[in-house]
Motif scaffolding. Structure first.
Motif, PDB file in Angstrom:
ATOM      1  N   ASP A 192       0.880  -1.167   0.000  1.00  0.00           N
ATOM      2  CA  ASP A 192       0.000   0.000   0.000  1.00  0.00           C
ATOM      3  C   ASP A 192       0.919   1.219   0.000  1.00  0.00           C
ATOM      4  OD1 ASP A 192      -1.462   2.264   0.852  1.00  0.00           O
ATOM      5  OD2 ASP A 192      -2.965   0.971   1.800  1.00  0.00           O
ATOM      6  N   SER A 193       0.863   2.012  -1.080  1.00  0.00           N
ATOM      7  CA  SER A 193       1.846   3.110  -1.186  1.00  0.00           C
ATOM      8  C   SER A 193       1.596   4.212  -0.153  1.00  0.00           C
ATOM      9  CB  SER A 193       1.851   3.695  -2.602  1.00  0.00           C
ATOM     10  OG  SER A 193       0.605   4.258  -2.902  1.00  0.00           O
ATOM     11  N   ARG A 194       0.392   4.264   0.418  1.00  0.00           N
ATOM     12  CA  ARG A 194       0.108   5.306   1.424  1.00  0.00           C
ATOM     13  C   ARG A 194       0.692   4.934   2.783  1.00  0.00           C
ATOM     14  NH1 ARG A 194      -4.289   5.113  -2.045  1.00  0.00           N
ATOM     15  NH2 ARG A 194      -5.006   3.225  -0.984  1.00  0.00           N
ATOM     16  N   THR A 195       0.517   3.649   3.180  1.00  0.00           N
ATOM     17  CA  THR A 195       0.966   3.255   4.524  1.00  0.00           C
ATOM     18  C   THR A 195       2.359   2.612   4.520  1.00  0.00           C
ATOM     19  OG1 THR A 195       0.024   1.040   4.287  1.00  0.00           O
ATOM     20  CG2 THR A 195      -1.429   2.761   5.162  1.00  0.00           C
ATOM     21  N   GLY A 196       2.802   2.143   3.319  1.00  0.00           N
ATOM     22  CA  GLY A 196       4.098   1.458   3.254  1.00  0.00           C
ATOM     23  C   GLY A 196       4.032   0.020   3.748  1.00  0.00           C
ATOM     24  N   GLN A 197       2.803  -0.485   3.985  1.00  0.00           N
ATOM     25  CA  GLN A 197       2.636  -1.853   4.478  1.00  0.00           C
ATOM     26  C   GLN A 197       2.535  -2.837   3.314  1.00  0.00           C
ATOM     27  OE1 GLN A 197       2.705  -2.633   7.901  1.00  0.00           O
ATOM     28  NE2 GLN A 197       3.318  -0.475   7.873  1.00  0.00           N
ATOM     29  N   SER A 198       3.063  -4.048   3.531  1.00  0.00           N
ATOM     30  CA  SER A 198       2.941  -5.116   2.535  1.00  0.00           C
ATOM     31  C   SER A 198       1.553  -5.736   2.701  1.00  0.00           C
ATOM     32  CB  SER A 198       4.032  -6.159   2.775  1.00  0.00           C
ATOM     33  OG  SER A 198       3.870  -7.242   1.898  1.00  0.00           O
ATOM     34  N   VAL A 199       0.710  -5.647   1.646  1.00  0.00           N
ATOM     35  CA  VAL A 199      -0.663  -6.155   1.776  1.00  0.00           C
ATOM     36  C   VAL A 199      -0.807  -7.582   1.243  1.00  0.00           C
ATOM     37  CG1 VAL A 199      -1.903  -3.976   1.946  1.00  0.00           C
ATOM     38  CG2 VAL A 199      -1.285  -4.796  -0.301  1.00  0.00           C
ATOM     39  N   HIS A 200       0.041  -7.969   0.284  1.00  0.00           N
ATOM     40  CA  HIS A 200       0.018  -9.342  -0.233  1.00  0.00           C
ATOM     41  C   HIS A 200       1.442  -9.771  -0.543  1.00  0.00           C
ATOM     42  CE1 HIS A 200      -4.308  -9.324  -0.683  1.00  0.00           C
ATOM     43  NE2 HIS A 200      -4.249  -8.232  -1.416  1.00  0.00           N
ATOM     44  N   CYS A 201       1.688 -11.065  -0.456  1.00  0.00           N
ATOM     45  CA  CYS A 201       2.985 -11.613  -0.852  1.00  0.00           C
ATOM     46  C   CYS A 201       2.711 -12.882  -1.653  1.00  0.00           C
ATOM     47  CB  CYS A 201       3.814 -11.915   0.392  1.00  0.00           C
ATOM     48  SG  CYS A 201       5.370 -12.721  -0.017  1.00  0.00           S
ATOM     49  N   ILE A 202       3.052 -12.848  -2.950  1.00  0.00           N
ATOM     50  CA  ILE A 202       2.820 -14.008  -3.815  1.00  0.00           C
ATOM     51  C   ILE A 202       4.159 -14.708  -4.045  1.00  0.00           C
ATOM     52  CG2 ILE A 202       1.994 -14.763  -6.086  1.00  0.00           C
ATOM     53  CD1 ILE A 202       0.493 -12.037  -6.290  1.00  0.00           C
ATOM     54  N   GLU A 203       4.284 -15.940  -3.567  1.00  0.00           N
ATOM     55  CA  GLU A 203       5.511 -16.707  -3.790  1.00  0.00           C
ATOM     56  C   GLU A 203       5.291 -17.560  -5.039  1.00  0.00           C
ATOM     57  OE1 GLU A 203       7.698 -17.261   0.360  1.00  0.00           O
ATOM     58  OE2 GLU A 203       5.668 -18.059   0.405  1.00  0.00           O
ATOM     59  N   VAL A 204       5.681 -16.976  -6.176  1.00  0.00           N
ATOM     60  CA  VAL A 204       5.331 -17.534  -7.489  1.00  0.00           C
ATOM     61  C   VAL A 204       5.848 -18.962  -7.664  1.00  0.00           C
ATOM     62  CG1 VAL A 204       5.480 -17.112  -9.984  1.00  0.00           C
ATOM     63  CG2 VAL A 204       5.349 -15.179  -8.414  1.00  0.00           C
ATOM     64  N   TYR A 205       7.059 -19.228  -7.150  1.00  0.00           N
ATOM     65  CA  TYR A 205       7.678 -20.544  -7.354  1.00  0.00           C
ATOM     66  C   TYR A 205       6.945 -21.667  -6.623  1.00  0.00           C
ATOM     67  CZ  TYR A 205       9.638 -19.783  -2.689  1.00  0.00           C
ATOM     68  OH  TYR A 205       9.780 -19.546  -1.343  1.00  0.00           O
ATOM     69  N   LYS A 206       6.013 -21.315  -5.722  1.00  0.00           N
ATOM     70  CA  LYS A 206       5.257 -22.341  -4.992  1.00  0.00           C
ATOM     71  C   LYS A 206       4.037 -22.815  -5.787  1.00  0.00           C
ATOM     72  CE  LYS A 206       6.791 -21.269  -0.320  1.00  0.00           C
ATOM     73  NZ  LYS A 206       6.430 -20.737   1.000  1.00  0.00           N
ATOM     74  N   TYR A 207       3.753 -22.137  -6.900  1.00  0.00           N
ATOM     75  CA  TYR A 207       2.643 -22.552  -7.760  1.00  0.00           C
ATOM     76  C   TYR A 207       3.207 -23.535  -8.784  1.00  0.00           C
ATOM     77  CZ  TYR A 207      -0.200 -18.819  -5.775  1.00  0.00           C
ATOM     78  OH  TYR A 207      -0.907 -18.016  -4.917  1.00  0.00           O
TER      79      TYR A 207
END
Length: 323
Positions: A180-195
């Motif tokens: 979130d560019s306003r708060t600087g918080q990570s809202v999602h993390c996609i670990e692509v190699y796990k798919y």
């Protein structure tokens, strides 16, 4: 520059001038070359018009990223970003307007800066690099205003979802993080190699390119290049391209991608590879479409060579510019 240096040259980055008449390219020796597209594309173009109008050393290390604002060319080297005035460069005056360094934890390490993108919402520069963090530079006041922390290894690529106020970053740790560019918080993390559909353990898990178009995201690297729907956070198409893709772009109803291999791949959104257009470099790092000028609308591709291929039509290489 001697023949040996030319032989081992790699072009890492490109950016078109705001007027669209010039192309800047950065190489592994810290040099930036400026090419005149209007001269190279003119009917009476000669071999001379495919050479730079200006070449200068911008950084000590490779120039991994170039970006243009309304009036400046921004270049990233080892641990620093410099701004050059386009109007001065065109007059062949080479003097940075400013040079800034993100606030690194230790003064000993000089992490390289791998990627930059402008966030138009607040006129800030989003920077990804070798210290595993994403730094945000306020371009209006010239100060670093925040650091997005979460990646556990190098950040290779960054992208912005303007409408949602989100920043995306891909790293060596195999994660695409959505912030979130306003708060600087990570809202999602996609670990692509796990798919399973994306994973290619033989190439590793690192993410080398990420780009967005409203609700869609393209990412690839060790894992296959894949198209994701960001509302459902799921992959919808996997592209059967060999090797690691280093840059991809949405273009009309297609996807253009470059990486290992001497070609630009044209893919359909459904996952089909429609064509692979031959290029001069044996492997490619950078792909740019000039949307700044209708008169000089070209696609340029650079990589493991001192030549940058120019496509006036997407189906074949018209000519090459060279350092």
């Amino acid at each position: 520059m001697g023949p040996v240096e030319l032989l081992h040259m790699s072009v890492f980055s490109q950016s078109f001038s705001p007027c669209g008449r010039f192309l800047a390219a950065g190489n592994n020796y810290g040099e930036i070359a400026l090419f005149s597209l209007s001269a190279a594309l003119s009917p009476d173009a000669s071999g001379r018009s495919q050479k730079p109008v200006l070449t200068f050393t911008a950084h000590e290390g490779p120039v991994f990223s170039l970006l243009s604002t309304d009036c400046h060319l921004l270049s990233a080297g080892n641990g620093e970003i410099s701004a050059w005035s386009w109007s001065e460069l065109i007059k062949k005056n080479v003097k940075p307007v400013w040079t800034k360094r993100p606030n690194y934890k230790s003064s000993l390490e000089i992490p390289e800066i791998n990627a930059m993108i402008i966030n138009p919402t607040d006129n800030s520069l989003v920077i990804g690099g070798g210290d595993n963090n994403v730094h945000i530079l306020d371009l209006e006041h010239g100060v670093f205003k925040s650091v997005l922390q979460g990646h556990s290894d190098y950040v290779h690529c960054v992208s912005v979802r303007e409408r949602e106020g989100e920043i995306l970053s891909g790293g060596e740790d195999g994660a695409v993080r959505i912030w979130d560019s306003r708060t600087g918080q990570s809202v999602h993390c996609i670990e692509v190699y796990k798919y399973e559909s994306c994973a290619r353990p033989q190439y590793g898990k690192w993410i080398s390119c990420v780009t967005t178009d409203s609700d869609w995201m393209l990412c690839g690297g060790g894992p296959s290049l894949s198209l994701w729907h960001l509302r459902s956070l799921s992959p919808t198409s996997i592209f059967p391209l060999t090797g690691c893709q280093r840059q991809a772009a949405f273009h009309q109803d297609m996807i253009l991608a470059v990486g290992e291999g001497p070609f630009v791949s044209h893919c359909l959104l459904g996952g089909e590879v429609k064509a692979q257009i031959p290029c001069t470099p044996q492997s490619l790092n950078t792909l740019q479409l000039n949307t700044n000028s209708t008169e000089h609308r070209v696609l340029t591709a650079g990589g493991s060579s001192d030549q940058i291929d120019v496509f006036t039509n997407l189906s074949y290489r018209a000519f090459s510019l060279s350092f």
